[in-house]
Write a protein that holds these residues in place. Structure first.
Motif, PDB file in Angstrom:
ATOM      1  N   SER A  59       0.851  -1.200   0.000  1.00  0.00           N
ATOM      2  CA  SER A  59       0.000   0.000   0.000  1.00  0.00           C
ATOM      3  C   SER A  59       0.883   1.246   0.000  1.00  0.00           C
ATOM      4  N   ARG A  60       2.118   1.122   0.439  1.00  0.00           N
ATOM      5  CA  ARG A  60       3.045   2.273   0.433  1.00  0.00           C
ATOM      6  C   ARG A  60       3.572   2.589  -0.961  1.00  0.00           C
ATOM      7  N   ILE A  61       3.189   1.787  -1.932  1.00  0.00           N
ATOM      8  CA  ILE A  61       3.509   2.167  -3.304  1.00  0.00           C
ATOM      9  C   ILE A  61       2.777   3.457  -3.609  1.00  0.00           C
ATOM     10  N   ILE A 164      -5.495   5.882   4.759  1.00  0.00           N
ATOM     11  CA  ILE A 164      -4.238   5.807   4.024  1.00  0.00           C
ATOM     12  C   ILE A 164      -3.470   4.637   4.632  1.00  0.00           C
ATOM     13  N   HIS A 165      -3.219   3.630   3.848  1.00  0.00           N
ATOM     14  CA  HIS A 165      -2.534   2.423   4.299  1.00  0.00           C
ATOM     15  C   HIS A 165      -3.342   1.612   5.317  1.00  0.00           C
ATOM     16  N   PRO A 166      -4.470   1.082   4.863  1.00  0.00           N
ATOM     17  CA  PRO A 166      -5.348   0.303   5.754  1.00  0.00           C
ATOM     18  C   PRO A 166      -4.713  -1.023   6.187  1.00  0.00           C
TER      19      PRO A 166
ATOM     20  N   ALA B  12      10.877  10.981  -2.718  1.00  0.00           N
ATOM     21  CA  ALA B  12      10.453   9.607  -3.037  1.00  0.00           C
ATOM     22  C   ALA B  12       9.301   9.258  -2.103  1.00  0.00           C
ATOM     23  N   SER B  13       8.102   9.545  -2.571  1.00  0.00           N
ATOM     24  CA  SER B  13       6.927   9.501  -1.710  1.00  0.00           C
ATOM     25  C   SER B  13       5.832   8.696  -2.373  1.00  0.00           C
ATOM     26  N   CYS B  14       4.898   8.229  -1.556  1.00  0.00           N
ATOM     27  CA  CYS B  14       3.769   7.504  -2.138  1.00  0.00           C
ATOM     28  C   CYS B  14       2.582   8.431  -2.344  1.00  0.00           C
ATOM     29  N   GLY B  15       2.678   9.655  -1.850  1.00  0.00           N
ATOM     30  CA  GLY B  15       1.534  10.560  -1.966  1.00  0.00           C
ATOM     31  C   GLY B  15       0.598  10.470  -0.766  1.00  0.00           C
ATOM     32  N   GLY B  16       0.805   9.496   0.097  1.00  0.00           N
ATOM     33  CA  GLY B  16      -0.060   9.342   1.267  1.00  0.00           C
ATOM     34  C   GLY B  16       0.076  10.526   2.208  1.00  0.00           C
ATOM     35  N   CYS B  17       1.271  11.061   2.299  1.00  0.00           N
ATOM     36  CA  CYS B  17       1.484  12.225   3.155  1.00  0.00           C
ATOM     37  C   CYS B  17       0.703  13.428   2.627  1.00  0.00           C
ATOM     38  N   GLU B  18       0.594  13.523   1.304  1.00  0.00           N
ATOM     39  CA  GLU B  18      -0.178  14.615   0.699  1.00  0.00           C
ATOM     40  C   GLU B  18      -1.663  14.412   0.994  1.00  0.00           C
ATOM     41  N   VAL B  64       8.383  18.601   3.953  1.00  0.00           N
ATOM     42  CA  VAL B  64       8.890  17.739   2.892  1.00  0.00           C
ATOM     43  C   VAL B  64       8.628  16.285   3.254  1.00  0.00           C
ATOM     44  N   ASN B  65       7.906  15.581   2.387  1.00  0.00           N
ATOM     45  CA  ASN B  65       7.686  14.160   2.636  1.00  0.00           C
ATOM     46  C   ASN B  65       8.430  13.324   1.615  1.00  0.00           C
ATOM     47  N   GLY B  66       8.590  12.057   1.919  1.00  0.00           N
ATOM     48  CA  GLY B  66       9.308  11.167   1.009  1.00  0.00           C
ATOM     49  C   GLY B  66      10.790  11.123   1.339  1.00  0.00           C
ATOM     50  N   ALA B  67      11.416  10.024   0.972  1.00  0.00           N
ATOM     51  CA  ALA B  67      12.846   9.856   1.205  1.00  0.00           C
ATOM     52  C   ALA B  67      13.613  10.365  -0.011  1.00  0.00           C
ATOM     53  N   PHE B  90       8.383  15.344   7.003  1.00  0.00           N
ATOM     54  CA  PHE B  90       6.984  14.987   7.199  1.00  0.00           C
ATOM     55  C   PHE B  90       6.797  13.514   6.831  1.00  0.00           C
ATOM     56  N   GLY B  91       6.455  12.697   7.811  1.00  0.00           N
ATOM     57  CA  GLY B  91       6.188  11.276   7.524  1.00  0.00           C
ATOM     58  C   GLY B  91       7.413  10.383   7.653  1.00  0.00           C
ATOM     59  N   SER B  92       7.138   9.090   7.824  1.00  0.00           N
ATOM     60  CA  SER B  92       8.206   8.107   8.067  1.00  0.00           C
ATOM     61  C   SER B  92       9.316   8.121   7.026  1.00  0.00           C
ATOM     62  N   CYS B  93       8.969   8.296   5.760  1.00  0.00           N
ATOM     63  CA  CYS B  93       9.994   8.210   4.713  1.00  0.00           C
ATOM     64  C   CYS B  93      11.024   9.307   4.889  1.00  0.00           C
ATOM     65  N   SER B  94      10.535  10.508   5.134  1.00  0.00           N
ATOM     66  CA  SER B  94      11.417  11.644   5.287  1.00  0.00           C
ATOM     67  C   SER B  94      12.142  11.574   6.639  1.00  0.00           C
ATOM     68  N   PRO B 164       6.200  12.518  12.633  1.00  0.00           N
ATOM     69  CA  PRO B 164       6.327  11.089  12.348  1.00  0.00           C
ATOM     70  C   PRO B 164       5.009  10.472  11.886  1.00  0.00           C
ATOM     71  N   GLY B 165       5.113   9.242  11.396  1.00  0.00           N
ATOM     72  CA  GLY B 165       3.906   8.500  11.004  1.00  0.00           C
ATOM     73  C   GLY B 165       3.892   8.193   9.521  1.00  0.00           C
ATOM     74  N   CYS B 166       3.139   7.190   9.186  1.00  0.00           N
ATOM     75  CA  CYS B 166       3.059   6.784   7.779  1.00  0.00           C
ATOM     76  C   CYS B 166       1.608   6.617   7.392  1.00  0.00           C
ATOM     77  N   PRO B 167       0.951   7.724   7.046  1.00  0.00           N
ATOM     78  CA  PRO B 167       1.392   9.114   7.112  1.00  0.00           C
ATOM     79  C   PRO B 167       1.176   9.684   8.515  1.00  0.00           C
ATOM     80  N   PRO B 168       1.662  10.915   8.769  1.00  0.00           N
ATOM     81  CA  PRO B 168       1.421  11.525  10.083  1.00  0.00           C
ATOM     82  C   PRO B 168      -0.076  11.645  10.348  1.00  0.00           C
TER      83      PRO B 168
HETATM   84  S1  SF4 Z   1       5.566   8.223   5.109  1.00  0.00           S
HETATM   85 FE1  SF4 Z   1       4.088   6.702   4.447  1.00  0.00          FE
HETATM   86  S2  SF4 Z   1       2.448   7.962   3.658  1.00  0.00           S
HETATM   87 FE2  SF4 Z   1       4.215   9.293   3.719  1.00  0.00          FE
HETATM   88  S3  SF4 Z   1       5.225   9.112   1.726  1.00  0.00           S
HETATM   89 FE3  SF4 Z   1       6.163   7.581   3.042  1.00  0.00          FE
HETATM   90  S4  SF4 Z   1       5.002   5.717   2.655  1.00  0.00           S
HETATM   91 FE4  SF4 Z   1       3.778   7.401   1.926  1.00  0.00          FE
END
Ligand code: SF4
Ligand code: SF4
Lengths: 487, 321
Positions: A59-61, A164-166, B12-18, B64-67, B90-94, B164-168
């Motif tokens: 789901s993290r894609i 988001i990410h269930p 490098a993000s999934c867009g979930g943070c957005e 900024v989100n994504g790695a 912003f978020g786990s990736c970052s 923190p958080g995926c997403p926060p």
């Molecule tokens: S932290 Fe989670 S929600 Fe945010 S970009 Fe990374 S994978 Fe996606």
């Protein structure tokens, strides 16, 4: 003198993408490249992970389509563990999936693609966004959109922990069921969703269809491609997002294939180009013939318009009515106009709402038997769903402890990548004349791919993406003689 | 006073943070009223050049989100840093590398090979790979470089705060925005979330046994989970004891164990090492062979304990990356 235009980043879509346009001496377009400049490597790092974690890892894609990956992965798990989930589990899964589709289609129409129509493609860029949309349709309508989206997402949270990410999907079922009281909430929200679907089609009718300029664009050659179309269908060949067989129709609309999803490797293949990280899918039965239209080319399309083209209708009454109306207005099936994706998307939104309503009212959905514990040794499985942006394939193989040894993922935007690349090239060729380029024209080129709602988050699962605008004027020796900025 | 200028950007993000920002729902209208959003590719049409044209530090805050996986993302990270007064990961990736950070278990080449050559649906007889530069008859077309490793934002530029958080969680985002607008930000480097373990805010906490007697870790599909009792107590690998609170246990509420996306509390350097030692200490009262059996039931310790934090771990840092 030749010029080159780079649109970077492409905006109002998911993830990263880039358009590179080469102009010729006459100021026309030689070629426009649509690139995905990113890759992340999910299929590789899935290796070694417990396969039951795939619904959460994959789901993290994409955080826009997490439910689609979650569900394709969950369905693949049923196969990996050879278990058949109980009816309540299947109904819960399909309902939550419809809820997700409603919300996601609404997001695309009002937030991402819609501003081009609602505010206008050449409106100042500071207005071409949801705020501009609110300015145009009024705050009341805006609140309705935001409210509906919130309502749907709250229901996803209820069932899946997070929208988001269930975390709902398990092999053989779902992690939690629905109580009788909760069922009432779903029933009420489904009613709201159906009304919202009808309302949105009305908005489309009033703002887009009643504007002859927009209709002209929709049917114009710059936004038209005759390709194959693919989508999941039920036994009656009606659109289904959650399960069914894959039907492919030819550019003339006749059925070409209708195959079980676990046979995907026989029919779908991916082609690599050196100038993009995204791979380009094509029909294996025909082969890769390059970025070409027509029945001799293996290029096909997925996503709302393709699904409608690949089906013989919608399984619910109101959506069926809207489906017929679209085809009669646009001159019959199939419709090849890329921008008609927006219309098809709203028809699907209405279908998803009606289907949600059927499932919410189904007494079996509250059955406490929502899990079967798998006992077979895990092995291999393929799961396919229709993501909002098109067909999504997940395929896993595991060792006997259920650790992934092979993962193969084909995401919606990958299926569409070749046609998107063609659309960008064609719209650039159709719109840029005599070297005349302005912000509005460039935005209209972006509209060519925005209609697909391409998800580069997904497309780049294999690698990472971004989008701004720079026009570089190159002379015959390819020296930069002039640089224009988008403003 | 003029409105603070705010930017959002993804690497490098999934867009979930957005999406998490859009999930502020009607509150987003308040945000828009209170700040000037000057860059947000996901939702607005400002381009990279608009940012380049800004004065240094012109953005008051940038999320900024994504790695960081490509050369372009690295460049954007520097650009965002240069143009912002406050930079928030912003978020786990970052923050820690996130799930895509598990890419660091593998070499860059093996990832490329898997994608463009080994994938069963790919037909690539002439061995084509994406190139940083492709010479076409028309000219050169460029791609950013796929870098050797995934890195966190603070491994590339100086970072002021972390969400923190995926997403926060939306609540944490709202609180952070409030703190910014009221100029009440804590000291630089703070993670903007409660500094306690998830167990502290979990409704199942009452049933969490004082001393765990775990004979074997179960996988979530192997048992019917009791929806009231502590998941760890039921033998599931719930990472609540070593994970920072702030998400309100959304996964545990859905009957699934915590997987650690919020990262550790401020007292912990390396999330995975802490998780490992934490679970090992639960098992100390046991005979060695029993301990081995329990550890054996964790089928993927690396992926379990470093699911969101591999790039920020000691293990990865010791590679000198
Ligand atoms: S932290 Fe989670 S929600 Fe945010 S970009 Fe990374 S994978 Fe996606
Ligand atoms: S271990 Fe998990 S389920 Fe148990 S109290 Fe902590 S967070 Fe809750």
């Amino acid at each position: 003198m030749s010029r080159r235009i780079v649109i970077d980043p492409i905006t109002r879509l998911e993830g990263h993408g880039k358009i590179d346009i080469f102009l010729n001496n006459e100021g026309g377009v030689d070629h426009a490249y649509f690139q995905v400049p990113e890759l992340r490597g999910f299929e590789k790092f899935a290796q070694g992970r417990p396969v039951e974690d795939m619904p959460q890892i994959t789901s993290r894609i994409c955080g826009v389509c997490p439910m689609a990956h979650h569900m394709a992965a969950t369905k693949a798990l049923d196969k990996v563990f050879s278990v058949d989930p109980p009816p309540a589990a299947k109904k819960i899964r399909e309902m939550v999936y419809d809820i997700f589709t409603i919300e996601d289609h609404a997001l695309h129409f009002y937030f991402l693609g819609g501003p081009d129509f609602v505010v206008g493609p050449s409106a100042p860029k500071a207005e071409r966004n949801i705020l501009g949309v609110l300015g145009k349709v009024g705050l009341e309508v805006g609140k309705k959109v935001i409210g509906l989206r919130k309502e749907m997402r709250d229901l996803m949270v209820l069932l899946g922990g997070k929208a988001i990410h269930p975390v709902l999907g398990l092999p053989g079922g779902v992690s939690r069921g629905i109580s009788k009281e909760e069922q009432q909430r779903f029933i009420q929200s489904a009613k709201n969703a159906v009304e919202f679907g009808q309302f949105s089609l009305q908005v489309f009718n009033d703002i887009v269809l009643k504007n002859s300029q927009y209709v002209e664009w929709i049917v114009s050659d710059a936004y038209t491609h005759k390709t194959y179309y693919m989508g999941l269908v039920d036994q009656n060949k009606k659109v289904n997002f959650y399960e069914g067989t894959l039907r492919v129709v030819k550019p003339d609309g006749k059925e070409f294939l209708n195959f079980p999803t676990d046979k995907y490797l026989d029919h779908v293949a991916e082609h690599v180009e050196p100038w993009s990280y995204i791979k380009f899918c094509y029909l294996k039965d025909i082969g890769w013939k390059g970025f070409e239209d027509g029945a001799d080319s293996g290029v096909y399309a997925v996503a709302p318009l393709a699904r409608l083209n690949a089906s013989e209708g919608m399984a619910t009454p109101l959506a069926q009515e809207a489906y017929e109306q679209m085809y009669s207005t646009l001159g019959g099936k199939p419709v090849h106009h890329t921008l008609a994706n927006h219309w098809a998307r709203l028809i699907e939104l209405l279908y998803a709402a009606e289907r949600m309503q059927e499932l919410a009212n189904d007494q079996e959905i509250t059955d406490p038997n929502y899990r079967v514990i798998p006992t077979a040794t895990p092995n291999e499985g393929i799961g396919v769903v229709e993501a909002p942006r098109g067909t999504l394939f997940h395929h896993y193989k595991t060792d006997e402890k259920g650790r992934v040894t092979m993962a193969n993922l084909i995401v919606a935007t990958q299926n569409n990548a070749a046609r998107i690349a063609m659309s960008v090239d064609k719209s650039a060729k159709g719109l840029i004349k005599n070297g005349q380029v302005d912000d509005g024209i460039l935005n209209m080129i972006e509209m060519a791919f925005r209609a697909y709602d391409p998800c580069h988050g997904c497309a780049t699962h294999a690698l990472p993406g971004q989008m701004p605008l720079l026009v570089r004027v190159l002379d015959a020796e390819r020296n930069v003689v002039r640089e224009l900025k988008k403003n | 006073m003029s409105k603070p200028k705010v930017g959002f950007n993804w690497l490098a993000s999934c867009g979930g943070c957005e999406e998490a920002i859009i999930d502020l729902n009607e509150k987003i209208l308040d945000v828009v009223a209170a700040v000037d959003i000057v860059f947000w590719p996901c939702a607005m049409d400002f381009k990279k050049d608009d940012v380049r044209a800004m004065a240094d530090g012109e953005m008051d805050v940038c999320f900024v989100n994504g790695a960081i996986r490509t050369s372009e993302e690295e460049e954007m990270a520097h650009l965002m840093r240069q143009k912002s007064k406050i930079l928030i990961a912003f978020g786990s990736c970052s923050h820690m590398g996130g799930i895509p950070g598990m890419g660091n278990f593998f070499s860059k080449d093996s990832i490329l090979k898997n994608s463009y050559q080994e994938s069963p649906s790919t037909i690539n007889l002439d061995g084509t790979f994406p190139q940083m530069e492709t010479i076409t008859p028309l000219g050169e077309v460029e791609l950013p470089e796929f870098l050797e490793y995934v890195r966190t934002l603070n491994q590339v530029v100086d970072v002021d705060y972390y969400l923190p958080g995926c997403p926060p969680p939306v609540r944490l985002i709202t609180e952070a925005l409030g703190a910014i607008l009221e100029n009440k930000l804590p000291p630089k480097g703070t993670v903007l979330a409660p500094d306690k373990a998830l167990c502290d805010e979990c409704p199942r906490k009452e049933t969490k046994p004082d001393k765990m007697e775990i004979a074997e870790f179960k996988r979530p599909y192997q048992i019917i989970v009791d929806s009231e009792k502590c998941l760890l107590g039921q033998g599931l690998m719930c990472l609540g004891p070593v994970t920072r609170a702030g998400c309100e246990g959304v996964c545990t509420k859905a009957n699934m164990p915590c997987t650690g996306c919020q990262g550790p509390t401020s007292r912990v350097q390396d999330y995975g090492a802490k998780a490992l030692s934490g679970f090992a200490s639960i098992l100390t009262s046991m005979e060695e062979k029993d301990v081995e059996a329990v550890l054996d039931s964790i089928v993927d310790p690396n992926g379990t304990f470093y699911r969101y934090s591999l790039p920020s771990s000691m293990m990865f840092k010791s590679l000198g990356a």
